[in-house]
Scaffold this motif. Structure first.
Motif, short mmCIF file in Angstrom:
data_model
loop_
_atom_site.label_atom_id
_atom_site.label_comp_id
_atom_site.label_asym_id
_atom_site.label_seq_id
_atom_site.Cartn_x
_atom_site.Cartn_y
_atom_site.Cartn_z
N SER A 181 0.83 -1.21 0.00
CA SER A 181 0.00 0.00 0.00
C SER A 181 0.86 1.26 0.00
O SER A 181 0.54 2.24 -0.68
N HIS A 182 1.98 1.23 0.75
CA HIS A 182 2.87 2.39 0.76
C HIS A 182 3.48 2.63 -0.63
O HIS A 182 3.53 3.78 -1.11
N SER A 183 3.92 1.56 -1.28
CA SER A 183 4.53 1.70 -2.61
C SER A 183 3.52 2.23 -3.62
O SER A 183 3.83 3.13 -4.42
N LEU A 184 2.32 1.67 -3.60
CA LEU A 184 1.29 2.14 -4.54
C LEU A 184 0.89 3.58 -4.26
O LEU A 184 0.72 4.39 -5.20
N THR A 185 0.78 3.94 -2.98
CA THR A 185 0.40 5.31 -2.62
C THR A 185 1.45 6.31 -3.08
O THR A 185 1.14 7.34 -3.70
N MET A 186 2.73 6.02 -2.78
CA MET A 186 3.81 6.92 -3.19
C MET A 186 3.88 7.03 -4.71
O MET A 186 4.08 8.13 -5.24
N ALA A 187 3.73 5.90 -5.40
CA ALA A 187 3.81 5.93 -6.86
C ALA A 187 2.66 6.74 -7.46
O ALA A 187 2.87 7.54 -8.40
N LEU A 188 1.45 6.59 -6.93
CA LEU A 188 0.30 7.33 -7.46
C LEU A 188 0.41 8.83 -7.17
O LEU A 188 0.12 9.66 -8.05
N VAL A 189 0.82 9.18 -5.95
CA VAL A 189 0.95 10.60 -5.60
C VAL A 189 2.03 11.26 -6.47
O VAL A 189 1.82 12.35 -7.03
N CYS A 190 3.18 10.61 -6.60
CA CYS A 190 4.25 11.17 -7.42
C CYS A 190 3.85 11.24 -8.89
O CYS A 190 4.22 12.19 -9.60
N THR A 191 3.10 10.25 -9.36
CA THR A 191 2.64 10.27 -10.76
C THR A 191 1.76 11.48 -11.02
O THR A 191 1.91 12.17 -12.04
N LEU A 192 0.85 11.76 -10.11
CA LEU A 192 -0.04 12.91 -10.28
C LEU A 192 0.75 14.22 -10.27
O LEU A 192 0.55 15.10 -11.13
#
Length: 581
Positions: A91-102
């Motif tokens: 969940s941490h990896s997906l959250t960081m990746a999605l926030v940085c992507t945006l």
């Protein structure tokens, strides 16, 4: 009666074999050059098989085995899923990746739009500044943020009591080093536009905002999607940033490191690597599928778009680019300043004591020279191998099945995270039964792994350059009985020399800055500068770690400057050749 019947049977003639011969397709005679080149392509395919496919197969096999090598199915995955760390890390990896992507996709679009669609000043300067993070290892922004917002940071109060060690630091540092990759893709997407679309929209009375949402965004949608997938993949697979500034915020990449280095649990590390492989492969597959749906935006009748001055828009974009450039220069400047301060924060006098790497725990100056040698070998051998194999794929006649197989293997590294490839190399090359076991722990395996890790972008660059050469060159050479290797040396290579220089520079810079692909493969004799930064940071020598990161960046800047000078010289020579006498 039987004898008369036998005599009446027609005797066999030579007509049937002749007819069969006429129906059988003629076998094309292969020249000696074609036989040699086909052999070279087979050797290249075998090399990719050994450097990519077999290590990954070994990794997948290891993930379903126990420590004794017995098959246990999905038991490793089940054991990892039972621990709370899986849910947290995933969940941490997906959250960081999605926030940085945006964040990064929005910033990259703004920067690319400002550089390609506005009339603001200082465009060239902004382009240079925004490309600087690509020359530094991902560890540099993380270390710089510690000095800016850490427990003794100069801007600690800006966080309003929050800590930089965790999600905030990961997002800021990841956005810093991923932004140049995103901006290059977005700049390409926004640079190719037909001006007639905008002229038609203005004639129909559309407002600037309506034109933006109905013309600009739809024309760049595939570039935006590609940028988002690239950013997502880079962030979710990065190891350097969460390792330095992540604190207790677990992510999948750091989980692999902990399982392998911390606990020596290689089987569980293989299982986590396979889990990390899934989102990267999924992003790659979706991106490739969407690119196939992309239609050409420019035709032979297209008119290049020339941006027109828009006072308030240009000023707003200039302000945004200034703020973005200040942030980038501030992070890099803080790292340089920290590397020169004698003892932070008590003795702020400047000097080069932090550059005395032989007095630190991290490999000393030998680590830097190892990185320099490794980068040079990677650029030299990698460029030669990649370009020649791309030439064989594009220009060699026949061998269609091998070309398709080679293309699939050449695209594979784009979907494989560096840590996954590095761990796969441990399982494959360190196996006692492998005849290539002698490569393990040497500089050669670091060179091979780095070439394999960054193979795809270089291969696509070479193929793009080769497709621009008319096949008539090879046809005319063949009709004149000129050996194909002479055509390659006298025609193909000089025409594609700018692309060759681009590949060499790309490999050199990435070899100097990579961490994840080599963190499992170095030995005490082959310590690298990027890994030295990580080890010095672990040992508490943060200022020397910043100094080594700055040294890596300066080396990459020198390489880029040399690349620019050589490219400029080639361009001037090409213009002199084309100019009339």
């Amino acid at each position: 009666m039987n004898d008369s019947l036998t005599l009446r049977q027609p005797k066999p003639t030579t007509a049937r074999p002749a007819t069969a011969a006429r129906q059988r397709p003629l076998r094309q005679h292969l020249s000696r050059d074609e036989i040699i080149l086909r052999g070279a392509m087979l050797i290249g395919a075998l090399a990719l098989l050994i450097a990519l496919v077999m290590p990954l197969y070994t990794l997948l096999s290891k993930s379903v085995q126990n420590k004794d090598g017995a098959f246990i199915g999905l038991a490793n995955f089940a054991r990892y899923a039972d621990s709370p760390s899986l849910y947290n890390s995933l969940s941490h990896s997906l959250t960081m990746a999605l926030v940085c992507t945006l964040i990064v996709t929005s910033l990259a679009f703004m920067a690319a739009y400002a550089l390609s669609r506005s009339c603001m000043p200082l465009k060239r300067s902004f382009r240079v500044i925004l490309a600087l993070p690509i020359l530094a290892p991902s560890l540099l922004p993380a270390i710089s943020l510690v000095y800016l917002f850490g427990n003794q940071g100069v801007l600690k109060s800006w966080l309003l009591g929050d800590s930089i060690y965790g999600p905030i630091g990961i997002v800021i540092a990841s956005c810093f080093w991923v932004l140049p990759h995103a901006m290059m893709i977005m700049l390409t997407a926004l640079s190719h536009t037909d001006a007639r679309l905008y002229e038609s929209a203005r004639v129909l009375g559309s407002s600037p905002w309506r034109i933006f949402f109905t013309v600009t965004l739809p024309s760049a949608k595939y570039g935006i999607i590609s940028t988002a997938f690239v950013v997502f993949t880079l962030v979710i697979t990065d190891f350097g940033v969460p390792k330095v500034i992540g604190g207790q915020y677990d992510m999948l990449a750091t989980d692999i490191y902990k399982q392998v280095i911390g606990q020596q649990n290689f089987e569980m590390g293989a299982a986590v690597s396979v889990i990390l492989l899934f989102p990267a492969v999924l992003a790659f597959v979706v991106d490739r599928w969407l690119q196939r749906k992309q239609a050409a935006l420019l035709t032979a009748r297209s008119v290049p778009l020339q941006p027109q001055p828009r006072r308030w828009t240009d000023r707003t974009l200039l302000l945004g680019m200034l703020l973005l450039s200040i942030a980038i220069v501030g992070v890099i400047g803080m790292a340089i300043y920290a590397s020169l301060v004698k003892y932070w924060p008590y003795n702020l006098s400047l000097g080069f004591s932090n550059y005395q790497f032989d007095l630190m725990d991290g490999g000393g100056w030998g680590a830097y020279w190892n990185s320099l040698r490794m980068a040079l070998y990677t650029a030299l051998f990698g460029t030669g191998f990649i370009f020649f194999q791309a030439y064989l794929q594009e220009k060699l006649r026949g061998f269609g099945w091998l070309k398709h197989l080679f293309q699939m293997m050449a695209l594979l590294p784009l979907a494989v995270p560096g840590m996954v490839l590095g761990l796969a190399y441990i399982f494959f090359f360190n196996h006692p039964a492998n005849p290539l076991n002698g490569l393990y722990g040497t500089l050669a395996i670091l060179v091979i792994c780095t070439i394999a890790h960054f193979y795809t972008v270089c291969h696509l660059t070479a193929v793009t350059a080769l497709k621009q050469i008319d096949p008539e060159f090879e046809a005319v050479s063949a009709s004149l009985k000129v050996p194909q290797y002479l055509t390659f040396w006298r025609v193909t290579l000089p025409v594609c020399l700018p692309a060759v220089l681009d590949i060499a520079a790309y490999l050199f810079v990435n070899a100097m800055t990579t961490v994840s692909a080599v963190v499992f493969l170095y030995s005490y004799k082959t310590m690298l500068a990027s890994v030295s930064v990580l080890n010095m940071d672990d040992a508490g020598d943060i200022a020397p770690a910043a100094a080594m990161a700055v040294l890596i960046m300066l080396t990459c800047m020198a390489a880029r400057l040399l690349h620019w000078l050589l490219s400029k010289g080639l361009l001037q020579r090409s213009q002199r050749w084309r100019s009339p006498a």
